[in-house]
Each structure stands twice: as structure tokens, then as C-alpha cells.
Design a protein around this motif. Sequence first.
Motif, PDB file in Angstrom:
ATOM      1  N   ALA A  49       0.872  -1.052   0.019  1.00 47.98           N
ATOM      2  CA  ALA A  49       0.093   0.142  -0.042  1.00 47.98           C
ATOM      3  C   ALA A  49       0.801   1.280   0.056  1.00 47.98           C
ATOM      4  CB  ALA A  49      -0.839  -0.113   1.366  1.00 47.98           C
ATOM      5  N   THR A  56      -4.160   7.878  -0.440  1.00 48.10           N
ATOM      6  CA  THR A  56      -4.013   6.510  -0.780  1.00 48.10           C
ATOM      7  C   THR A  56      -3.924   6.336  -2.328  1.00 48.10           C
ATOM      8  OG1 THR A  56      -4.988   5.701   1.099  1.00 48.10           O
ATOM      9  CG2 THR A  56      -4.525   4.088  -0.576  1.00 48.10           C
ATOM     10  N   TYR A  58      -2.225   3.379  -3.609  1.00 46.16           N
ATOM     11  CA  TYR A  58      -2.133   1.846  -3.989  1.00 46.16           C
ATOM     12  C   TYR A  58      -2.312   0.963  -3.160  1.00 46.16           C
ATOM     13  CZ  TYR A  58       0.136  -2.331  -5.881  1.00 46.16           C
ATOM     14  OH  TYR A  58       0.165  -3.399  -6.163  1.00 46.16           O
ATOM     15  N   TYR A  59      -3.421  -0.247  -3.294  1.00 51.11           N
ATOM     16  CA  TYR A  59      -3.254  -1.394  -2.447  1.00 51.11           C
ATOM     17  C   TYR A  59      -3.132  -2.547  -3.481  1.00 51.11           C
ATOM     18  CZ  TYR A  59      -5.538   1.263   1.405  1.00 51.11           C
ATOM     19  OH  TYR A  59      -5.626   2.124   2.467  1.00 51.11           O
ATOM     20  N   LYS A  64      -6.987  -5.514  -0.498  1.00 53.72           N
ATOM     21  CA  LYS A  64      -8.130  -4.555  -0.649  1.00 53.72           C
ATOM     22  C   LYS A  64      -9.386  -5.140   0.386  1.00 53.72           C
ATOM     23  CE  LYS A  64      -6.901  -2.660  -5.120  1.00 53.72           C
ATOM     24  NZ  LYS A  64      -7.439  -2.868  -6.480  1.00 53.72           N
ATOM     25  N   PHE A  67      -6.984  -4.083   4.659  1.00 53.93           N
ATOM     26  CA  PHE A  67      -5.607  -3.152   5.065  1.00 53.93           C
ATOM     27  C   PHE A  67      -6.107  -1.876   5.001  1.00 53.93           C
ATOM     28  CE2 PHE A  67      -1.896  -6.214   4.736  1.00 53.93           C
ATOM     29  CZ  PHE A  67      -2.710  -7.430   5.469  1.00 53.93           C
ATOM     30  N   THR A  68      -5.534  -0.605   5.558  1.00 55.67           N
ATOM     31  CA  THR A  68      -5.829   0.565   5.525  1.00 55.67           C
ATOM     32  C   THR A  68      -4.447   1.318   5.734  1.00 55.67           C
ATOM     33  OG1 THR A  68      -8.207   0.382   6.266  1.00 55.67           O
ATOM     34  CG2 THR A  68      -7.163   2.585   6.490  1.00 55.67           C
ATOM     35  N   ILE A  69      -3.872   2.159   4.904  1.00 60.01           N
ATOM     36  CA  ILE A  69      -2.948   2.997   5.154  1.00 60.01           C
ATOM     37  C   ILE A  69      -3.079   4.400   5.478  1.00 60.01           C
ATOM     38  CG2 ILE A  69      -2.643   3.477   2.558  1.00 60.01           C
ATOM     39  CD1 ILE A  69       0.396   3.497   2.896  1.00 60.01           C
ATOM     40  N   LEU A  80      -0.158   1.038   9.078  1.00 61.74           N
ATOM     41  CA  LEU A  80      -0.870   0.265   8.375  1.00 61.74           C
ATOM     42  C   LEU A  80      -1.810  -0.610   9.273  1.00 61.74           C
ATOM     43  CD1 LEU A  80      -1.128  -1.149   5.333  1.00 61.74           C
ATOM     44  CD2 LEU A  80       0.376  -2.941   5.987  1.00 61.74           C
ATOM     45  N   GLU A 103       5.464   2.774  -5.882  1.00 64.14           N
ATOM     46  CA  GLU A 103       5.348   1.330  -5.824  1.00 64.14           C
ATOM     47  C   GLU A 103       6.706   0.862  -6.256  1.00 64.14           C
ATOM     48  OE1 GLU A 103       2.219   2.579  -7.517  1.00 64.14           O
ATOM     49  OE2 GLU A 103       2.008   2.887  -5.267  1.00 64.14           O
TER      50      GLU A 103
END
Length: 121
Positions: A49, A56, A58-59, A64, A67-69, A80, A103
Motif C-alpha cells: 500500500a 492513498t 495503491y493497495y 483490499k 488493510f488501511t494505510i 498500516l 510502488e
Amino acid sequence: HVQLVESGGGSVQVGGSLTLSCGTSEYASGDYCMGWFRRAPGKQREAVASIYRGRTTYYIDSVKGRFTISQDNAKTTLYLQMDNLKPEDTAMYYCSLDPVYCEWQGSSSRAWGRGTQVTVS
């Protein structure tokens, strides 16, 4: 020199939750893309992420919805939140930042933390 220090890893049962944190040095509180990467045993490191300017970017598909960034307002701590953990989430998790790329791991300007282990069983 940018310093990144991860914490919050550990062992958890399937379906459990963990929150990873990454503290950055004051130097790193500028305009960077920050993210979490992981390397599972026997596999290549992959981007999990990323977040840029509080949004945000990217995950990876496999996380998806689970997770949460996020970042704190000062952008000196990256988080995270990992929910509904699965055995395939077992990996060493790395915090990273780069002034340009979110990324792509090949950037020469990318900084890395030493990692924190997450084990799900």
C-alpha cells in the motif's frame, strides 16, 4: 539521511488484527510517497500500500478491504491497519519512502526501514 523505524509486528491468529507503525526522521517529513512493502518466505518483496499527500495511491489486490494505510497530520508517522489477517499475509513488512515513486522499488532515492515481522497462523 532518512531514518525509518517500523513497529507493531507480531504473531496473530487468522482473522485477527495488527497495526503497524513507521516513524520517520524530521528530514523525511517533506513531500514523499510513503508505503508499506512485504517479503513473504521464498517470495520477492512486493508493494502492499502507498500514500501520497494524505491520499492513498495503491493497495495490492490481496489486501483490499482488509488493510488501511494512513499518516498522522505531521506526516512523520505512517500506519498500516491490518484486519482479517490471513496466513498468506505472513511476511516481513517494510516501511519505505521515495520522493518520486510510490510502488517502484528500483529507485536509487528510496529509503527503507529494517522491517517488522508479521506472522499469521
